[in-house]
Motif scaffolding. Structure first.
Motif, PDB file in Angstrom:
ATOM      1  N   SER A 166       0.849  -1.175   0.000  1.00 23.52           N
ATOM      2  CA  SER A 166       0.000   0.000   0.000  1.00 23.52           C
ATOM      3  C   SER A 166       0.886   1.226   0.000  1.00 23.52           C
ATOM      4  O   SER A 166       1.949   1.224   0.614  1.00 23.52           O
ATOM      5  CB  SER A 166      -0.884   0.003   1.250  1.00 23.52           C
ATOM      6  OG  SER A 166      -1.535   1.245   1.377  1.00 23.52           O
ATOM      7  N   TRP A 244      -5.045   4.035   6.660  1.00 22.90           N
ATOM      8  CA  TRP A 244      -4.553   2.768   6.115  1.00 22.90           C
ATOM      9  C   TRP A 244      -5.274   1.587   6.773  1.00 22.90           C
ATOM     10  O   TRP A 244      -5.689   0.635   6.110  1.00 22.90           O
ATOM     11  CB  TRP A 244      -3.040   2.681   6.314  1.00 22.90           C
ATOM     12  CG  TRP A 244      -2.412   1.505   5.646  1.00 22.90           C
ATOM     13  CD1 TRP A 244      -2.997   0.643   4.744  1.00 22.90           C
ATOM     14  CD2 TRP A 244      -1.066   1.055   5.821  1.00 22.90           C
ATOM     15  NE1 TRP A 244      -2.101  -0.310   4.354  1.00 22.90           N
ATOM     16  CE2 TRP A 244      -0.911  -0.081   4.990  1.00 22.90           C
ATOM     17  CE3 TRP A 244       0.017   1.498   6.587  1.00 22.90           C
ATOM     18  CZ2 TRP A 244       0.298  -0.782   4.928  1.00 22.90           C
ATOM     19  CZ3 TRP A 244       1.214   0.807   6.508  1.00 22.90           C
ATOM     20  CH2 TRP A 244       1.350  -0.321   5.686  1.00 22.90           C
ATOM     21  N   TYR A 247      -8.428   0.744   5.174  1.00 23.73           N
ATOM     22  CA  TYR A 247      -8.325  -0.016   3.928  1.00 23.73           C
ATOM     23  C   TYR A 247      -7.885  -1.450   4.162  1.00 23.73           C
ATOM     24  O   TYR A 247      -8.303  -2.369   3.469  1.00 23.73           O
ATOM     25  CB  TYR A 247      -7.326   0.661   2.974  1.00 23.73           C
ATOM     26  CG  TYR A 247      -7.892   1.868   2.293  1.00 23.73           C
ATOM     27  CD1 TYR A 247      -8.896   1.722   1.340  1.00 23.73           C
ATOM     28  CD2 TYR A 247      -7.456   3.141   2.613  1.00 23.73           C
ATOM     29  CE1 TYR A 247      -9.439   2.825   0.721  1.00 23.73           C
ATOM     30  CE2 TYR A 247      -7.995   4.251   1.998  1.00 23.73           C
ATOM     31  CZ  TYR A 247      -8.987   4.088   1.059  1.00 23.73           C
ATOM     32  OH  TYR A 247      -9.525   5.170   0.449  1.00 23.73           O
TER      33      TYR A 247
ATOM     34  N   GLU B 266      -5.799 -13.004  -3.118  1.00 21.98           N
ATOM     35  CA  GLU B 266      -6.837 -12.358  -3.911  1.00 21.98           C
ATOM     36  C   GLU B 266      -8.065 -13.252  -3.976  1.00 21.98           C
ATOM     37  O   GLU B 266      -7.950 -14.460  -4.183  1.00 21.98           O
ATOM     38  CB  GLU B 266      -6.327 -12.061  -5.316  1.00 21.98           C
ATOM     39  CG  GLU B 266      -7.305 -11.224  -6.125  1.00 21.98           C
ATOM     40  CD  GLU B 266      -6.688 -10.751  -7.436  1.00 21.98           C
ATOM     41  OE1 GLU B 266      -6.796  -9.554  -7.736  1.00 21.98           O
ATOM     42  OE2 GLU B 266      -6.096 -11.582  -8.141  1.00 21.98           O
ATOM     43  N   TYR B 282     -15.924  -8.996  -9.120  1.00 22.91           N
ATOM     44  CA  TYR B 282     -15.102  -8.302  -8.123  1.00 22.91           C
ATOM     45  C   TYR B 282     -13.764  -9.024  -7.962  1.00 22.91           C
ATOM     46  O   TYR B 282     -13.633 -10.199  -8.313  1.00 22.91           O
ATOM     47  CB  TYR B 282     -15.816  -8.228  -6.762  1.00 22.91           C
ATOM     48  CG  TYR B 282     -15.896  -9.553  -6.030  1.00 22.91           C
ATOM     49  CD1 TYR B 282     -14.796 -10.020  -5.294  1.00 22.91           C
ATOM     50  CD2 TYR B 282     -17.036 -10.336  -6.048  1.00 22.91           C
ATOM     51  CE1 TYR B 282     -14.856 -11.233  -4.630  1.00 22.91           C
ATOM     52  CE2 TYR B 282     -17.105 -11.542  -5.385  1.00 22.91           C
ATOM     53  CZ  TYR B 282     -16.006 -11.988  -4.687  1.00 22.91           C
ATOM     54  OH  TYR B 282     -16.044 -13.195  -4.030  1.00 22.91           O
ATOM     55  N   ILE B 284     -11.060  -8.863  -4.679  1.00 25.68           N
ATOM     56  CA  ILE B 284     -10.699  -8.229  -3.408  1.00 25.68           C
ATOM     57  C   ILE B 284      -9.300  -8.685  -3.033  1.00 25.68           C
ATOM     58  O   ILE B 284      -9.011  -9.886  -3.014  1.00 25.68           O
ATOM     59  CB  ILE B 284     -11.681  -8.635  -2.288  1.00 25.68           C
ATOM     60  CG1 ILE B 284     -13.117  -8.305  -2.693  1.00 25.68           C
ATOM     61  CG2 ILE B 284     -11.329  -7.941  -0.988  1.00 25.68           C
ATOM     62  CD1 ILE B 284     -14.150  -8.789  -1.699  1.00 25.68           C
ATOM     63  N   ARG B 285      -8.422  -7.730  -2.771  1.00 18.84           N
ATOM     64  CA  ARG B 285      -7.104  -8.063  -2.253  1.00 18.84           C
ATOM     65  C   ARG B 285      -6.933  -7.370  -0.907  1.00 18.84           C
ATOM     66  O   ARG B 285      -7.710  -6.489  -0.549  1.00 18.84           O
ATOM     67  CB  ARG B 285      -6.019  -7.569  -3.219  1.00 18.84           C
ATOM     68  CG  ARG B 285      -5.688  -8.556  -4.322  1.00 18.84           C
ATOM     69  CD  ARG B 285      -4.752  -7.943  -5.321  1.00 18.84           C
ATOM     70  NE  ARG B 285      -5.421  -6.884  -6.072  1.00 18.84           N
ATOM     71  CZ  ARG B 285      -4.831  -5.757  -6.455  1.00 18.84           C
ATOM     72  NH1 ARG B 285      -3.563  -5.524  -6.149  1.00 18.84           N
ATOM     73  NH2 ARG B 285      -5.498  -4.849  -7.129  1.00 18.84           N
ATOM     74  N   ASN B 287      -5.778  -4.680   1.453  1.00 22.08           N
ATOM     75  CA  ASN B 287      -5.642  -3.251   1.181  1.00 22.08           C
ATOM     76  C   ASN B 287      -6.548  -2.761   0.060  1.00 22.08           C
ATOM     77  O   ASN B 287      -6.546  -1.578  -0.265  1.00 22.08           O
ATOM     78  CB  ASN B 287      -4.204  -2.844   0.837  1.00 22.08           C
ATOM     79  CG  ASN B 287      -3.338  -2.721   2.079  1.00 22.08           C
ATOM     80  OD1 ASN B 287      -3.763  -2.144   3.060  1.00 22.08           O
ATOM     81  ND2 ASN B 287      -2.143  -3.280   2.034  1.00 22.08           N
ATOM     82  N   HIS B 288      -7.281  -3.675  -0.610  1.00 25.90           N
ATOM     83  CA  HIS B 288      -8.184  -3.250  -1.687  1.00 25.90           C
ATOM     84  C   HIS B 288      -9.553  -3.867  -1.480  1.00 25.90           C
ATOM     85  O   HIS B 288      -9.898  -4.859  -2.114  1.00 25.90           O
ATOM     86  CB  HIS B 288      -7.614  -3.639  -3.055  1.00 25.90           C
ATOM     87  CG  HIS B 288      -6.323  -2.964  -3.360  1.00 25.90           C
ATOM     88  ND1 HIS B 288      -6.252  -1.704  -3.911  1.00 25.90           N
ATOM     89  CD2 HIS B 288      -5.053  -3.354  -3.158  1.00 25.90           C
ATOM     90  CE1 HIS B 288      -4.981  -1.351  -4.041  1.00 25.90           C
ATOM     91  NE2 HIS B 288      -4.234  -2.336  -3.595  1.00 25.90           N
ATOM     92  N   ASP B 296     -18.299  -2.137   3.251  1.00 24.50           N
ATOM     93  CA  ASP B 296     -17.044  -2.565   2.641  1.00 24.50           C
ATOM     94  C   ASP B 296     -16.792  -4.022   2.978  1.00 24.50           C
ATOM     95  O   ASP B 296     -17.064  -4.472   4.088  1.00 24.50           O
ATOM     96  CB  ASP B 296     -15.877  -1.719   3.151  1.00 24.50           C
ATOM     97  CG  ASP B 296     -15.996  -0.266   2.723  1.00 24.50           C
ATOM     98  OD1 ASP B 296     -16.219  -0.040   1.523  1.00 24.50           O
ATOM     99  OD2 ASP B 296     -15.870   0.616   3.585  1.00 24.50           O
TER     100      ASP B 296
END
Lengths: 316, 525
Positions: A166, A244, A247, B266, B282, B284-285, B287-288, B296
């Motif tokens: 990140s 952070w 996320y 992932e 989708y 999703i990783r 941090n993502h 979320d």
């Protein structure tokens, strides 16, 4: 150069920088020894006045270059050594980044090395503007200890675990390292403040302490660097960290041990800033709070990473 | 916090009436000293929260701690040490701090509002008492001197006052009001952050769910393995959406000193917003996360789900499901439980799964050498009897209660061991067949909603700006006084910093120089 070459170069550079930093530390210690000797047999410069770096050029007041006191020469040598050490260390950090193909602060080893490099650069940047070389022995000594501890957590350069993928890693950790560097300088100043204030009260301030600035100047320097450090810490630990965390972990604040300690450090330094404006807490008590603040900062780095399991444990 | 240092002589006067007493308490509470002590106390109170595991952070660690310290734990429990940040004493400290904070912000805001409207103060009578001052004489008129003085000072709030006779006058200048504004903004923002965090916690929710490849998750309460929400959140308000996990990718470092370290996680598949929204892809990783409306979805873990098929002695398939095994270390040594209530006699299996099993030596238990599935191996023991599912009490799917069950033994009287690799099967002594038909992976998702997060975020950013202003703005008062004496004008300049700084004398010298230059320029055409 291949990645392996960069990694090797980095290791040699960090080792060399450590050696040079050790020499700088010795020069600073020797400087203090000579101050004491010169106090017994005064040479050239009047005792009791701080000798700024480069004092030899203009302030010799008609005396020969030879009559510049040894201690002043040693100060300049020590500062020159710190410059060399930090240049080599920065080279080591940069090559480490090239070897790992990412920012060089993804684990404890790198945090220690890069953090020390930043601390030395911040110290030299201050030294270029104001007289801070009297903090040299503490700053170089502490840098040595951190580099030494970093070497015990050495890991070869490599990619990061997914949790650290990140760009907040760049922002969050960089801000925290800069804050740490400023806290270190504030701490050094506070330590000498406490020592000198105590000696003055007892009337036992000797030649070495006379050489340092007045305690008011020490207090002011500590306050200024800690104030800037506090702003950096607020940004690094309490703004970019939670963003952070949102996320990465789906919550911006969850009382993870690292978060608890970041909070404690922030609260203690907030206490320091308030103590300086509170009757009865100014001076020595405020300086002690500053030392506690730095101790909590160190614990949130070493203590939490090593002893307390939590979400930040990949930082080992 | 309040800068007022309370007058200690008045504070200790005895026999206060009730109203005076209340005021005394209020003054104590809002004093800087109290705020300072509360701050330091808050730091101390937070300490145990990092040293003792916290229920809200890691409930399993709390259980482990309690079993390690059976004597100490009840005491800690009563003191609330396992839930420091929700404990009454921690709340008490920060509520007092909040009150102290507000009790300081309000009066200081009033003072500030008055100060902002106020004009710069009159020049002091004796400039030489100021921290920095200077004087010179010139031929220029008082009026010119004051005009030049105003220009030389430049920024800030400036008044020029001339006596009616025109023989004397002064320039009054003050700058640096932003310092106190920054200070107030910072302290207000602390309140905003705390209120925002509290409100967000009341309205938000957070849940965790394990989804195996090929399975679908719908955002309803019953599907969660773990769920917590704020007091003001109604579980019926969970926004409807669903997602299907098609593929989970987990990559690990294959060689070198960091062998086995995770490199990429992932989760891929499709999701549907609302009850009948269009199907969308989708990925999703870490941090993502995936954002669905206000919710979320984060990938917070992964592991292995062996597909286990159980066939009873009559040949009926009584169980055929992917069972998630929870990893417990970096090499994904995982443990899990299979409950088969539909077998002729209820059957329970418990054991562990190793993604890459290696045998450290003859007769020793296998261990996992690598987190990737290079040599999958499943080892379990079997129990028959009552699973305890029928009495209606809730129980964990990851724990097998064997109190009403008996272990299945082999002919030699030792516990019967089921050891399987994908595609293999084994037959229990009673003829039941247990097969490890396939290996799948699971993703552990965290689904959360952090409403009002913009409040603390905006708060901290405003706070950062505020504290920067309050630390780095330098409030300063400057005066220039001009007085006609004989045929010359005497110019006096003085400056005062509200927060003492070293460069004041230098700045004043500079100001004097600028002023002189400006007046000289005027005289020499």
């Amino acid at each position: 150069m291949t990645l392996a070459d960069y990694a090797n170069f980095s290791n040699y550079a960090v080792a060399s920088a450590t050696v040079v930093l050790a020499l700088a530390f010795l020069a600073h210690v020797a400087e203090l020894v000579f101050v004491r000797r010169e106090a017994v047999q005064p040479v050239g410069q009047p005792v009791g006045q701080p000798v700024p770096v480069g004092a030899g050029e203009g302030s010799a007041l008609g005396q020969d270059e030879e009559s510049e006191p040894r201690s002043a020469v040693l100060t300049r040598i020590a500062t020159a050594l710190v410059v060399v050490s930090s240049l080599v260390l920065v080279a080591g950090v940069v090559t480490r980044a090239l070897a790992a193909e990412r920012v060089p602060w993804g684990n404890m080893y790198e945090f220690g090395v890069t953090g020390t490099a930043i601390a030395l650069v911040v110290y030299l940047a201050l030294a270029a503007r104001i007289e801070v070389t009297w903090l040299g022995s503490i700053v170089t000594g502490f840098g040595l200890v951190v580099l030494g501890l970093a070497s015990t957590t050495y890991v070869p350069a490599g990619p990061l675990v997914p949790a650290l993928h990140s760009y907040w890693l760049v922002i969050h950790v960089a801000a925290v390292m800069i804050a740490g560097a400023l806290f270190l300088i504030g701490t050094a100043s506070s330590i000498l403040y406490i020592v000198k204030e105590r000696a003055e009260k007892r009337g036992s301030a000797g030649a070495i302490l006379d050489r340092f600035p007045t305690i008011a100047a020490m207090d002011r320097l500590a306050y200024r660097v800690i104030a800037v450090g506090f702003v950096m810490w607020t940004f690094g630990a309490l703004i970019s960290g939670p963003i952070w965390a949102q996320y990465a972990w789906g919550r911006y604040w969850g009382w993870d041990p690292k978060e608890v300690w970041a909070f404690i450090t922030w609260v203690v330094y907030a206490g320091y800033l308030h103590a300086r404006a509170t009757a009865g807490w100014r001076g020595r008590r405020a300086a002690i709070i500053a030392l506690i603040g730095f101790a909590t900062f160190l614990f949130s780095y070493y203590g939490v990473n090593i002893f307390v399991p939590g979400l930040h444990s990949y930082a080992k | 916090m309040s800068q007022k240092v309370s007058d200690s002589k008045r504070d200790v006067v005895p026999a206060l009436n009730r109203r005076e007493f209340a005021r005394w308490i209020w003054r104590q509470l809002t004093s800087m000293r109290t705020a300072l002590v509360l701050l330091l106390l808050l730091a101390v109170a937070a300490l145990p929260g990092s040293l003792v595991p916290q229920t809200g952070v890691d409930a399993r660690a709390v259980e482990a701690f309690k079993s390690r310290h059976p004597d100490l734990s009840p005491v800690l429990e009563v003191l609330g040490v396992f839930n420091v940040f929700g404990s009454p004493w921690f709340s008490a400290i920060y509520l007092l701090l909040m009150v102290s904070l507000i009790g300081c912000i309000v009066p200081r805001s009033m003072v500030y509002l008055r100060a902002v409207r106020a004009r710069p103060p009159k020049a002091p009578r004796r400039f030489e008492r100021m921290p920095a001052s200077g004087r010179f004489e010139t031929d220029a008129s008082v009026e010119d001197v004051l005009a030049a003085g105003r220009r030389a000072i430049g920024r800030g709030r400036i008044d020029v006052v001339t006596e009616p006779d025109g023989q004397s006058g002064e320039v009054r200048a003050e700058r640096g009001h932003l310092r106190e504004l920054g200070n107030l903004v910072f302290h207000i923002s602390v309140v905003v952050v705390l209120v925002g965090v509290a409100a967000g916690a009341l309205l938000g929710y957070r849940g965790a769910v394990i989804v195996t490849e090929g399975d679908r998750f719908s955002n309803v309460l019953t599907q969660y393995d773990d769920f917590s929400s704020g007091a003001s959140f109604d579980a019926n308000d969970l926004p409807p959406f669903s997602l299907e996990l098609d593929d989970l990718t987990a990559e690990f470092q294959l060689e070198g000193p960091q062998r086995g370290a995770p490199r990429l996680f992932e989760a891929e598949g499709t999701y549907r917003e609302g009850l009948d929204g269009p199907e969308q892809d989708y990925a999703i990783r870490v941090n993502h996360p995936l954002s669905v409306g206000s919710t979320d979805v984060f990938l917070v873990g992964q592991g292995y789900s062996p597909v286990i098929t159980v066939t009873d002695p009559e040949g009926n398939v009584v169980f055929d499901e992917a069972v998630p095994f929870l990893p417990s270390d970096g090499t994904y040594t995982s443990s899990g439980v299979v409950k088969i209530p539909d077998a002729p006699e209820q059957l329970g299996l418990t054991g562990f799964f190793l993604p890459t099993a290696v045998s450290p030596g003859e007769g020793q238990a296998s261990i996992s050498a690598f987190p990737g599935a290079a040599n999958p191996y499943l080892a379990m023991q079997a129990f028959t009897g009552d699973l305890g599912l029928d009495d209606g009490t809730a129980q964990s799917v990851f724990v097998l209660d064997t109190s009403d069950m008996t272990q299945v033994m082999n002919d030699a009287g030792d516990p019967f061991r089921i050891e399987l690799q994908p595609g293999q099967e084994t037959t229990l002594p009673d003829g039941t067949v247990v097969a490890f038909s396939e290996l799948r992976q699971f993703a552990r998702f965290q689904v959360s909603s952090s409403p009002l997060a913009v409040l603390p975020l905006g708060g901290v950013i405003a706070g950062l700006v505020g504290i920067s202003l309050s630390l780095f703005i330098r409030p300063r008062r400057t005066w220039v006084r001009a007085r006609r004496e004989d045929s010359r004008t005497v110019v006096e300049v003085a400056a005062l910093d509200r927060v003492p700084r070293d460069e004041l004398p230098d700045d004043l010298d500079e100001l004097l120089e600028r002023l002189r230059d400006a007046l000289d320029d005027r005289q020499t055409p």
